[in-house]
Motif scaffolding. Structure first.
Motif, short mmCIF file in Angstrom:
data_model
loop_
_atom_site.label_atom_id
_atom_site.label_comp_id
_atom_site.label_asym_id
_atom_site.label_seq_id
_atom_site.Cartn_x
_atom_site.Cartn_y
_atom_site.Cartn_z
N ARG A 86 0.79 -1.23 0.00
CA ARG A 86 0.00 0.00 0.00
C ARG A 86 0.83 1.28 0.00
NH1 ARG A 86 -2.76 -3.76 2.78
NH2 ARG A 86 -5.01 -3.87 2.51
N ASP A 87 2.07 1.17 0.48
CA ASP A 87 2.87 2.39 0.67
C ASP A 87 4.34 2.11 0.38
OD1 ASP A 87 3.77 0.96 2.92
OD2 ASP A 87 2.43 2.04 4.27
N SER A 108 2.85 2.43 -4.35
CA SER A 108 2.01 1.27 -4.03
C SER A 108 2.06 0.29 -5.19
CB SER A 108 0.56 1.69 -3.73
OG SER A 108 -0.05 2.29 -4.84
N GLU A 130 1.52 6.30 -3.80
CA GLU A 130 1.34 5.72 -2.47
C GLU A 130 -0.15 5.74 -2.09
OE1 GLU A 130 3.99 5.69 1.54
OE2 GLU A 130 3.66 7.64 0.62
N HIS A 131 -0.59 4.65 -1.50
CA HIS A 131 -1.97 4.46 -1.00
C HIS A 131 -3.02 4.39 -2.10
CE1 HIS A 131 -0.38 4.87 3.00
NE2 HIS A 131 0.16 6.03 2.67
N TYR A 133 -3.67 1.65 -4.07
CA TYR A 133 -4.30 0.34 -4.13
C TYR A 133 -4.88 -0.09 -2.80
CZ TYR A 133 -2.07 0.07 -8.66
OH TYR A 133 -1.69 0.32 -9.95
#
Length: 163
Positions: A86-87, A108, A130-131, A133
Motif C-alpha cells: 500500500r505504501d 504502491s 502511495e496508498h 491500491y
C-alpha cells in the motif's frame, strides 16, 4: 465496473500475440484499478524476466532480476499469493530497486501471480502513487491473470531453447 474479459478473450484469439494481449491487459487494468507502471514478468527458476513494460525507458523489456530467494519471492513465486504493497514501506520490503520505483513517484503495488499446473509461471504487476491500491483491487486483477498462461509458457520455452 466494466467486464473486460470478453474483449480480452477476443484479443487473445486475434493475431499479433503476445503483444496484442499485453497491450490490451495494460489498457484493461488501467481502466479497472489504474496504474502508472504496468509490467509483465515470467518466472524462470529464481529469476523473473520482463516481457512487457508500460515504461520501457525505466523498466525495459527483457530485464531480469533474481527474486526467488527473497521475502517477496517466498510470498508470490513460491507461495502463489498476490502481494499488495500500500505504501513506500511495502515497496521497500519487496523490491531491492525501490529507489528507482520511488524516484518515479510510485509508492504502491499489486503483484498478481500467474498460476499454471501448481506453480507460479509469472506475475502481472501494477504500480501507482502511495496508498492508491486497496484490498478490493486484487480480485478483479487476479481474474485476468490466467489469460497470460499461454504467453508466459511460450516466453519460458523460447528462453530455455536459447540456453
Amino acid at each position: 465496473m466494466t467486464d473486460h474479459l470478453p474483449h480480452l478473450l477476443a484479443d487473445l484469439a486475434a493475431p499479433g500475440q503476445p503483444d496484442r494481449l499485453y497491450k490490451a491487459l495494460d489498457q484493461a487494468t488501467a481502466e479497472l484499478v489504474g496504474h502508472k507502471l504496468f509490467t509483465l514478468l515470467y518466472a524462470d527458476g529464481q529469476d523473473v524476466a520482463r516481457v512487457y513494460s508500460s515504461r520501457p525507458a525505466e523498466y525495459p523489456v527483457s530485464g531480469r532480476k533474481t527474486m526467488g530467494e527473497t521475502p517477496w519471492g517466498n510470498l508470490v513465486l513460491k507461495g502463489r499469493q498476490p502481494f499488495l504493497g500500500r505504501d513506500r514501506e511495502g515497496i521497500r520490503w519487496a523490491f531491492f530497486d525501490h529507489q528507482l520505483i520511488e524516484s518515479m513517484g510510485l509508492g504502491s503495488v499489486i503483484n498478481i501471480p500467474v498460476l499454471y499446473d501448481g506453480e507460479t509461471i509469472g506475475t502481472m504487476n501494477l504500480l501507482d502513487v502511495e496508498h492508491h491500491y486497496r484490498d478490493e483491487h486484487v480480485a478483479p486483477l487476479a481474474r485476468l491473470s490466467p489469460l497470460l498462461v499461454p504467453a508466459f509458457l511460450q516466453a519460458r520455452a523460447v528462453a530455455r531453447s536459447k540456453t
